[in-house]
Design an enzyme around this catalytic site. Structure first.
Site, PDB file in Angstrom:
ATOM      1  N   GLY A   1       0.804  -1.233   0.000  1.00 44.31           N
ATOM      2  CA  GLY A   1       0.000   0.000   0.000  1.00 44.31           C
ATOM      3  C   GLY A   1       0.830   1.273   0.000  1.00 44.31           C
ATOM      4  CB  ILE A   2       0.176   4.489   1.712  1.00 45.57           C
ATOM      5  CG1 ILE A   2      -1.190   4.744   1.061  1.00 45.57           C
ATOM      6  CG2 ILE A   2       0.914   5.801   1.953  1.00 45.57           C
ATOM      7  CD1 ILE A   2      -2.188   5.510   1.928  1.00 45.57           C
TER       8      ILE A   2
ATOM      9  CG  ASP B   1       2.640  -5.636  16.692  1.00 45.57           C
ATOM     10  OD1 ASP B   1       2.542  -4.389  16.797  1.00 45.57           O
ATOM     11  OD2 ASP B   1       1.670  -6.412  16.779  1.00 45.57           O
TER      12      ASP B   1
ATOM     13  N   GLY C   1      -0.672   1.504   9.939  1.00 45.02           N
ATOM     14  CA  GLY C   1      -1.959   1.911  10.512  1.00 45.02           C
ATOM     15  C   GLY C   1      -2.992   0.831  10.286  1.00 45.02           C
TER      16      GLY C   1
ATOM     17  CG  ASN D   1     -15.884   8.200   8.142  1.00 38.39           C
ATOM     18  OD1 ASN D   1     -17.015   8.504   7.752  1.00 38.39           O
ATOM     19  ND2 ASN D   1     -15.080   7.396   7.476  1.00 38.39           N
TER      20      ASN D   1
ATOM     21  CE1 TYR E   1      -7.219   4.731  10.222  1.00 38.26           C
ATOM     22  CE2 TYR E   1      -8.723   6.431   9.420  1.00 38.26           C
ATOM     23  CZ  TYR E   1      -7.563   5.679   9.272  1.00 38.26           C
ATOM     24  OH  TYR E   1      -6.754   5.882   8.176  1.00 38.26           O
TER      25      TYR E   1
HETATM   26  P1  NAD Z   1      -2.580  -1.069   4.406  1.00 42.49           P
HETATM   27  O1  NAD Z   1      -3.469  -1.810   5.312  1.00 42.49           O
HETATM   28  O2  NAD Z   1      -2.593  -1.424   2.955  1.00 42.49           O
HETATM   29  O3  NAD Z   1      -1.065  -1.130   4.922  1.00 42.49           O
HETATM   30  C1  NAD Z   1      -0.740  -0.904   6.272  1.00 42.49           C
HETATM   31  C2  NAD Z   1       0.556  -1.631   6.604  1.00 42.49           C
HETATM   32  O4  NAD Z   1       0.835  -1.417   8.002  1.00 42.49           O
HETATM   33  C3  NAD Z   1       0.448  -3.136   6.394  1.00 42.49           C
HETATM   34  O5  NAD Z   1       1.558  -3.625   5.662  1.00 42.49           O
HETATM   35  C4  NAD Z   1       0.402  -3.679   7.802  1.00 42.49           C
HETATM   36  O6  NAD Z   1       0.946  -5.012   7.935  1.00 42.49           O
HETATM   37  C5  NAD Z   1       1.238  -2.665   8.568  1.00 42.49           C
HETATM   38  N1  NAD Z   1       0.956  -2.706   9.998  1.00 42.49           N
HETATM   39  C6  NAD Z   1      -0.283  -2.747  10.574  1.00 42.49           C
HETATM   40  N2  NAD Z   1      -0.153  -2.870  11.918  1.00 42.49           N
HETATM   41  C7  NAD Z   1       1.177  -2.911  12.194  1.00 42.49           C
HETATM   42  C8  NAD Z   1       1.918  -3.058  13.395  1.00 42.49           C
HETATM   43  N3  NAD Z   1       1.315  -3.188  14.572  1.00 42.49           N
HETATM   44  N4  NAD Z   1       3.272  -3.067  13.315  1.00 42.49           N
HETATM   45  C9  NAD Z   1       3.899  -2.957  12.122  1.00 42.49           C
HETATM   46  N5  NAD Z   1       3.231  -2.819  10.948  1.00 42.49           N
HETATM   47  C10 NAD Z   1       1.885  -2.822  10.983  1.00 42.49           C
HETATM   48  O7  NAD Z   1      -2.956   0.483   4.590  1.00 42.49           O
HETATM   49  P2  NAD Z   1      -2.758   1.737   3.614  1.00 42.49           P
HETATM   50  O8  NAD Z   1      -4.044   2.027   2.942  1.00 42.49           O
HETATM   51  O9  NAD Z   1      -1.525   1.579   2.788  1.00 42.49           O
HETATM   52  O10 NAD Z   1      -2.562   2.881   4.713  1.00 42.49           O
HETATM   53  C11 NAD Z   1      -1.295   3.301   5.172  1.00 42.49           C
HETATM   54  C12 NAD Z   1      -1.497   4.453   6.152  1.00 42.49           C
HETATM   55  O11 NAD Z   1      -2.268   5.486   5.541  1.00 42.49           O
HETATM   56  C13 NAD Z   1      -2.273   4.043   7.411  1.00 42.49           C
HETATM   57  O12 NAD Z   1      -1.749   4.745   8.520  1.00 42.49           O
HETATM   58  C14 NAD Z   1      -3.669   4.529   7.107  1.00 42.49           C
HETATM   59  O13 NAD Z   1      -4.418   4.773   8.283  1.00 42.49           O
HETATM   60  C15 NAD Z   1      -3.386   5.799   6.343  1.00 42.49           C
HETATM   61  N6  NAD Z   1      -4.488   6.263   5.488  1.00 42.49           N
HETATM   62  C16 NAD Z   1      -4.892   5.538   4.416  1.00 42.49           C
HETATM   63  C17 NAD Z   1      -5.933   6.028   3.627  1.00 42.49           C
HETATM   64  C18 NAD Z   1      -6.402   5.311   2.399  1.00 42.49           C
HETATM   65  O14 NAD Z   1      -7.298   5.848   1.727  1.00 42.49           O
HETATM   66  N7  NAD Z   1      -5.854   4.155   2.044  1.00 42.49           N
HETATM   67  C19 NAD Z   1      -6.569   7.221   3.967  1.00 42.49           C
HETATM   68  C20 NAD Z   1      -6.131   7.930   5.084  1.00 42.49           C
HETATM   69  C21 NAD Z   1      -5.080   7.432   5.832  1.00 42.49           C
END
Ligand code: NAD
Length: 445
Positions: free
Chosen positions: A216-217, A259, A288, A345, A351
């Site tokens: 992801g991001i 973790d 996240g 939200n 969250y």
């Molecule tokens: P995702 O779920 O695709 O990726 C999140 C990554 O974090 C995963 O690889 C997961 O294994 C890792 N992770 C989760 N818990 C963990 C822990 N305890 N220790 C170590 N690693 C851990 O999410 P994403 O969509 O890529 O989002 C990334 C960030 O962007 C997050 O903080 C999310 O809240 C934020 N965000 C995303 C969006 C969106 O539209 N996708 C919008 C606003 C904010």
């Protein structure tokens, strides 16, 4: 996650149907590819007499290889207006005088920057006028269309020479999904800006930690910081060690499988960074999770687990890395908030609390971190196409995609480019900011 509506509306038939039914027509957004000129076209610079930046900006643009345009030119890729000389409310009409005749000549995927002063540093009438600039830029952001964006950059006195990396970001395709933002530069002690030896690889010689990097991001942030020259240390939970290793091997970096909520996580991270690299320069708290449920149905574990990953761990890790001097002077801390933390939200009290807390973390730490010559900022993504948002119910997903000035969701790279701007060595005057990467979402606006 693909946006089928957007693909359909780009076909000739789809265009016709969307036009006749008055449906949203998302413009194609141009994104940066390495090797391409930073700004594809010319930029018109204007300002009111007495401004602090109108004479500085052309030289800084020249350093970036950006060509200036004249008022009579047919097309401008960017419009930059120095409004720091606006000291009274009556004077605000200068905005109309500059922009109205040229705004139609802004190319698609164009960029508009209004440069102002932080209102809280101004007095009386000037304070009123400078605050008024926000309404102008946010409205123009909703008018320009065709993938163009508009921002207000408030430059504190003394930071005039520290704006080059910010001009580069906001005038280029790197900021494709950022619009309607108010960014503040300076007003701290961090305005001496080291020039990167190579603008294509500004992070050469630095080490960057990215949490949640396996997908992801986070994956996109890791790739973008690597593109800019950083050695990337990716961190993620042990369950996804294979994906993380594949990425860090490809980028020539290292993986940390843990973790972040673990009791000794901060110490283990600090030890790895100190032992293997002697420290770290950029820390991106991207990991996240969401555990959505209406509050009436939410148990304590569900609420606390989201706080633990999204807020408690980033706070602990940052404080430990700073306190143990593992985060080097010139360092950068970047949090990942969310527009849910700004607008709230349904189903996301946990969250949104955690993400509003990330904004609090920026506000609380920017001052003390500045004493270590470290900046602290956050991105607040809106709707970004990832596996996380792919699980959102269809109707909510569609609303998230369309309810913004660019009529589409963003891509992980849009968040990553914003993080890379914060991480840039030239961004030392950029601290205490929360920048939304949301296409100027209507939520929380
Ligand atoms: P995702 O779920 O695709 O990726 C999140 C990554 O974090 C995963 O690889 C997961 O294994 C890792 N992770 C989760 N818990 C963990 C822990 N305890 N220790 C170590 N690693 C851990 O999410 P994403 O969509 O890529 O989002 C990334 C960030 O962007 C997050 O903080 C999310 O809240 C934020 N965000 C995303 C969006 C969106 O539209 N996708 C919008 C606003 C904010």
């Amino acid at each position: 996650m693909s946006d089928r509506y957007q693909a359909l509306v780009r076909t000739p038939v789809g265009q016709l149907v969307a036009k006749n039914l008055g449906l949203p027509n998302p413009p194609p957004l141009v994104r940066y590819t390495p090797g391409q000129p930073l700004v594809d076209g010319t930029v018109l610079v204007g300002g009111v007499p007495g401004g602090r930046l109108v004479d500085v900006v052309p030289g800084l643009l020249g350093d970036l290889g950006v060509q200036a345009s004249g008022e009579g030119d047919q097309r401008h890729r960017g419009l930059v207006f120095d409004a720091t000389g606006i000291t009274t409310a009556e004077h605000l009409v200068e905005l109309q005088r500059f922009f109205s005749p040229v705004v139609r000549s802004l190319a698609g995927n164009g960029r508009v920057l209004v440069l102002g002063s932080p209102p809280e540093l101004a007095e009386d009438g000037e304070r009123v006028a400078q605050r008024a600039l926000e309404g102008f830029t946010r409205s123009l952001g909703k008018e320009v269309g065709r993938g163009s964006t508009v921002q207000l950059v408030q430059v504190a006195p003394g930071a005039e020479q520290a704006i080059t990396s910010t001009l580069a970001f906001f005038l280029s395709a790197k900021s494709a999904y950022v619009s309607g933002q108010v960014v503040r530069l300076g007003g701290n002690s961090l305005t001496d800006v080291p020039e990167p030896a190579d603008w294509q690889r500004p992070l050469d010689g630095t080490v960057a930690l990215v949490t949640g990097a396996a997908r992801g991001i986070g994956e996109s942030i890791a790739r973008t910081l690597h593109r800019d020259g950083a050695t990337v240390v990716g961190l993620d939970v042990p369950q996804v060690a294979g994906d993380l290793k594949a990425l860090t091997d490809e980028l020539g970096g290292q993986a940390i499988n843990l973790d972040i909520t673990g009791k000794d996580a901060s110490q283990r991270i600090a030890a790895r960074l100190r032992d293997e690299y002697g420290g770290v320069d950029v820390v991106v708290h991207n990991a996240g999770i969401t555990r959505d449920r209406r509050l009436a149905n939410m148990d304590t574990d569900r609420f606390a687990s989201v706080l633990a990953v999204n807020l408690v761990a980033p706070q602990r890790i940052t404080e430990h890395l700073l306190g143990a001097d593992v985060l080097r002077p010139g360092g950068r801390v970047v949090g990942v908030a969310s527009i849910a933390g700004i607008a709230g939200n349904t189903g996301q009290t946990n969250y949104a609390t955690s993400k509003a807390g990330v904004i609090g973390l920026v506000q609380a730490l920017a001052g003390p971190a500045g004493e270590h010559k470290v900046t602290v900022n956050a991105v607040a993504p809106g709707f970004i196409e990832t596996q996380m948002t792919a699980t959102v119910p269809l109707a909510v997903r569609e609303a998230g995609r369309r309810m913004n000035s660019l009529r589409q969701g963003g891509l992980p790279v849009d968040v990553a480019e914003t993080v890379a701007w914060f991480a840039h060595p030239g961004s030392s005057a950029v601290t205490g900011n929360v920048v939304r990467v949301c296409g100027q979402s209507l939520l929380g606006a």
